[in-house]
Design a protein around this motif. Structure first.
Motif, PDB file in Angstrom:
ATOM      1  N   LYS A  98       0.659  -1.043   0.132  1.00 43.59           N
ATOM      2  CA  LYS A  98      -0.057  -0.122   0.043  1.00 43.59           C
ATOM      3  C   LYS A  98       0.657   1.317  -0.124  1.00 43.59           C
ATOM      4  CE  LYS A  98      -4.034  -1.587   2.326  1.00 43.59           C
ATOM      5  NZ  LYS A  98      -5.010  -1.941   3.645  1.00 43.59           N
ATOM      6  N   ALA A  99       2.059   1.188   0.928  1.00 53.07           N
ATOM      7  CA  ALA A  99       2.963   2.410   0.846  1.00 53.07           C
ATOM      8  C   ALA A  99       3.420   2.700  -0.424  1.00 53.07           C
ATOM      9  CB  ALA A  99       3.725   2.287   1.809  1.00 53.07           C
ATOM     10  N   LEU A 100       3.920   1.535  -1.167  1.00 56.87           N
ATOM     11  CA  LEU A 100       4.809   1.702  -2.294  1.00 56.87           C
ATOM     12  C   LEU A 100       3.840   2.345  -3.345  1.00 56.87           C
ATOM     13  CD1 LEU A 100       6.846  -1.405  -2.457  1.00 56.87           C
ATOM     14  CD2 LEU A 100       7.664   0.746  -2.024  1.00 56.87           C
ATOM     15  N   ARG A 101       2.401   1.781  -3.387  1.00 58.44           N
ATOM     16  CA  ARG A 101       1.588   2.432  -4.484  1.00 58.44           C
ATOM     17  C   ARG A 101       1.381   3.859  -4.206  1.00 58.44           C
ATOM     18  NH1 ARG A 101      -1.558  -2.582  -3.173  1.00 58.44           N
ATOM     19  NH2 ARG A 101      -0.992  -4.149  -4.518  1.00 58.44           N
ATOM     20  N   LEU A 102       0.993   4.237  -2.955  1.00 62.43           N
ATOM     21  CA  LEU A 102       0.891   5.460  -2.580  1.00 62.43           C
ATOM     22  C   LEU A 102       2.254   6.398  -3.068  1.00 62.43           C
ATOM     23  CD1 LEU A 102      -0.684   5.332   0.850  1.00 62.43           C
ATOM     24  CD2 LEU A 102      -1.914   6.195  -1.189  1.00 62.43           C
ATOM     25  N   ILE A 103       3.252   6.027  -2.842  1.00 61.20           N
ATOM     26  CA  ILE A 103       4.740   6.753  -3.300  1.00 61.20           C
ATOM     27  C   ILE A 103       4.602   6.734  -4.590  1.00 61.20           C
ATOM     28  CG2 ILE A 103       7.027   6.602  -3.417  1.00 61.20           C
ATOM     29  CD1 ILE A 103       7.068   5.104  -0.423  1.00 61.20           C
ATOM     30  N   GLN A 104       4.192   5.757  -5.666  1.00 62.80           N
ATOM     31  CA  GLN A 104       4.430   5.547  -6.937  1.00 62.80           C
ATOM     32  C   GLN A 104       3.357   6.792  -7.619  1.00 62.80           C
ATOM     33  OE1 GLN A 104       2.735   1.949  -8.805  1.00 62.80           O
ATOM     34  NE2 GLN A 104       4.803   1.777  -9.877  1.00 62.80           N
ATOM     35  N   GLN A 105       2.165   6.931  -6.899  1.00 62.49           N
ATOM     36  CA  GLN A 105       1.429   7.964  -7.373  1.00 62.49           C
ATOM     37  C   GLN A 105       2.004   9.073  -8.069  1.00 62.49           C
ATOM     38  OE1 GLN A 105      -2.027   8.203  -4.861  1.00 62.49           O
ATOM     39  NE2 GLN A 105      -2.563   5.896  -4.922  1.00 62.49           N
ATOM     40  N   ASP A 106       2.670   9.924  -6.928  1.00 63.02           N
ATOM     41  CA  ASP A 106       3.427  11.110  -7.173  1.00 63.02           C
ATOM     42  C   ASP A 106       4.870  10.844  -7.636  1.00 63.02           C
ATOM     43  OD1 ASP A 106       0.912  12.639  -6.838  1.00 63.02           O
ATOM     44  OD2 ASP A 106       1.267  12.452  -4.746  1.00 63.02           O
ATOM     45  N   HIS A 107       5.464  10.016  -7.273  1.00 64.73           N
ATOM     46  CA  HIS A 107       6.769   9.796  -7.530  1.00 64.73           C
ATOM     47  C   HIS A 107       7.223   8.469  -7.919  1.00 64.73           C
ATOM     48  CE1 HIS A 107       7.197  13.385  -4.761  1.00 64.73           C
ATOM     49  NE2 HIS A 107       6.488  12.654  -3.942  1.00 64.73           N
ATOM     50  N   PRO A 108       6.789   8.350  -9.389  1.00 62.56           N
ATOM     51  CA  PRO A 108       6.942   6.958 -10.113  1.00 62.56           C
ATOM     52  C   PRO A 108       8.333   6.332 -10.142  1.00 62.56           C
ATOM     53  CG  PRO A 108       6.759   8.794 -11.655  1.00 62.56           C
ATOM     54  CD  PRO A 108       6.396   9.281 -10.193  1.00 62.56           C
ATOM     55  N   PHE A 110      10.059   6.355  -7.368  1.00 62.62           N
ATOM     56  CA  PHE A 110      10.267   5.807  -5.781  1.00 62.62           C
ATOM     57  C   PHE A 110      11.357   6.665  -5.113  1.00 62.62           C
ATOM     58  CE2 PHE A 110       8.316   2.280  -8.098  1.00 62.62           C
ATOM     59  CZ  PHE A 110       7.113   1.897  -7.216  1.00 62.62           C
ATOM     60  N   SER A 111      11.484   7.834  -5.624  1.00 59.74           N
ATOM     61  CA  SER A 111      12.494   8.647  -5.141  1.00 59.74           C
ATOM     62  C   SER A 111      12.024   9.562  -3.836  1.00 59.74           C
ATOM     63  CB  SER A 111      13.127   9.804  -6.114  1.00 59.74           C
ATOM     64  OG  SER A 111      13.957  10.668  -5.208  1.00 59.74           O
ATOM     65  N   LEU A 112      12.579   9.573  -2.623  1.00 59.93           N
ATOM     66  CA  LEU A 112      12.028  10.248  -1.453  1.00 59.93           C
ATOM     67  C   LEU A 112      12.712  11.663  -1.643  1.00 59.93           C
ATOM     68  CD1 LEU A 112      11.397   7.550   1.039  1.00 59.93           C
ATOM     69  CD2 LEU A 112       9.728   8.433  -0.750  1.00 59.93           C
ATOM     70  N   ASP A 113      13.715  11.928  -2.438  1.00 63.64           N
ATOM     71  CA  ASP A 113      14.193  13.297  -2.213  1.00 63.64           C
ATOM     72  C   ASP A 113      13.576  14.335  -2.027  1.00 63.64           C
ATOM     73  OD1 ASP A 113      16.425  11.737  -2.347  1.00 63.64           O
ATOM     74  OD2 ASP A 113      17.220  12.264  -4.434  1.00 63.64           O
ATOM     75  N   PHE A 114      12.273  14.604  -2.273  1.00 61.26           N
ATOM     76  CA  PHE A 114      11.509  15.748  -2.292  1.00 61.26           C
ATOM     77  C   PHE A 114      11.504  16.047  -0.794  1.00 61.26           C
ATOM     78  CE2 PHE A 114       8.633  12.158  -1.681  1.00 61.26           C
ATOM     79  CZ  PHE A 114       7.610  12.550  -0.705  1.00 61.26           C
ATOM     80  N   LEU A 115      11.580  15.235   0.255  1.00 60.96           N
ATOM     81  CA  LEU A 115      11.324  15.397   1.483  1.00 60.96           C
ATOM     82  C   LEU A 115      12.507  16.427   2.148  1.00 60.96           C
ATOM     83  CD1 LEU A 115      10.842  11.654   2.939  1.00 60.96           C
ATOM     84  CD2 LEU A 115       8.974  13.877   2.837  1.00 60.96           C
ATOM     85  N   HIS A 116      13.406  16.749   0.986  1.00 64.75           N
ATOM     86  CA  HIS A 116      14.653  17.638   1.435  1.00 64.75           C
ATOM     87  C   HIS A 116      13.941  19.039   1.718  1.00 64.75           C
ATOM     88  CE1 HIS A 116      18.557  16.138   1.627  1.00 64.75           C
ATOM     89  NE2 HIS A 116      18.519  15.248   0.789  1.00 64.75           N
ATOM     90  N   ASP A 117      12.939  19.316   0.790  1.00 62.39           N
ATOM     91  CA  ASP A 117      12.313  20.519   0.594  1.00 62.39           C
ATOM     92  C   ASP A 117      11.225  20.871   1.363  1.00 62.39           C
ATOM     93  OD1 ASP A 117      14.297  21.197  -1.311  1.00 62.39           O
ATOM     94  OD2 ASP A 117      13.083  19.948  -2.946  1.00 62.39           O
ATOM     95  N   LEU A 118      10.817  19.904   2.109  1.00 63.39           N
ATOM     96  CA  LEU A 118       9.600  20.237   3.082  1.00 63.39           C
ATOM     97  C   LEU A 118      10.089  20.424   4.424  1.00 63.39           C
ATOM     98  CD1 LEU A 118       7.322  17.055   2.227  1.00 63.39           C
ATOM     99  CD2 LEU A 118       7.366  19.361   1.078  1.00 63.39           C
TER     100      LEU A 118
END
Length: 234
Positions: A98-108, A110-118
């Motif tokens: 479930k978590a991977l599907r949610l991540i994939q929706q906005d980040h196909p 599977f990079s979490l690097d966007f968390l740097h900017d939050l």
């Protein structure tokens, strides 16, 4: 003869914990131990599971399903079997997919690097919106991978904090996170070192059973040592 009992405030105590354990275990640079996705999924697997079995479960999962897409597409029974070394593998298999599907929706990718900017509240809220991700998992990812000023409270940190007298006996892991954080500078490297050192101290010295108080560098201000151990109560 036992040394004098130092009556320190929680803020004074936690800083002494940081200084003394830094001297014992050595200052750490804060480099990530693994990439963000690995940290996220491994920490999800670590719940009520030894580190060795967490590592084994993760390795078996990627051996059988080498990509995140393959993990998503795996029959849940087969993923559960691969995660068997971890406790509650069925629930973890469902949550990971479930978590991977949610991540994939906005980040196909599977990079979490966007968390740097939050900022911290936004990043925490995003991570904790994922199934199976609680406060400990979110703070570990943010501190270890993105150097955010948060303080993960695992079982070792919680136990030491209660024994030393940083938190009360009835304070939960989740509540301890903010209480301890409020006692510390918002410096990610300080928080990283303190977390890692308290974990190691809990594994080696302040163990759940038979803590080695006689060689503990924190004993002169530790509530447990002076109020329980020296009185023969534990």
């Amino acid at each position: 003869m036992a040394e004098a009992y130092q009556q320190l405030s929680p803020a004074e105590k936690i800083w002494q914990v940081h200084i003394r354990l830094n001297e014992v275990f050595g200052h750490l640079s804060g480099h990530p131990r693994r990439d963000p996705m690995r940290e996220l999924i491994s920490t999800m697997l670590s719940h009520r599971t030894t580190h060795a079995n967490e590592e084994k479960a993760y390795a078996q999962m990627l051996e059988k399903f080498p990509s995140w897409q393959q993990v998503i597409d795996a029959p849940v029974e087969e993923l559960t079997q691969a995660l068997a070394p971890s406790e509650f593998p069925g629930a973890k298999a469902v949550n990971i997919q479930k978590a991977l599907r949610l991540i994939q929706q906005d980040h196909p990718d599977f990079s979490l690097d966007f968390l740097h900017d939050l900022d911290v509240p936004e990043a925490m809220a995003w991570l904790m919106s994922l199934p199976g991700v609680g406060l400990k998992t979110a703070t570990l990812v943010l501190l270890f991978n993105f150097h955010k000023p948060v303080f993960p409270v695992d079982t070792h940190v919680h136990r030491i904090s209660q024994r030393v007298g940083l938190i009360g006996a009835k304070v939960t892991h989740d509540k301890a996170h903010q209480i301890l954080l409020d006692l510390l500078p918002k410096d990610a490297l300080v928080l990283y070192n303190l977390h890692r050192h308290m974990l190691k101290h809990g594994q080696k010295i302040c163990t759940w059973r038979a803590p080695k108080c006689e060689v503990c560098v924190l004993r002169d201000f530790c509530n447990y040592y002076h109020e329980v151990r020296l009185k023969g109560l534990g």
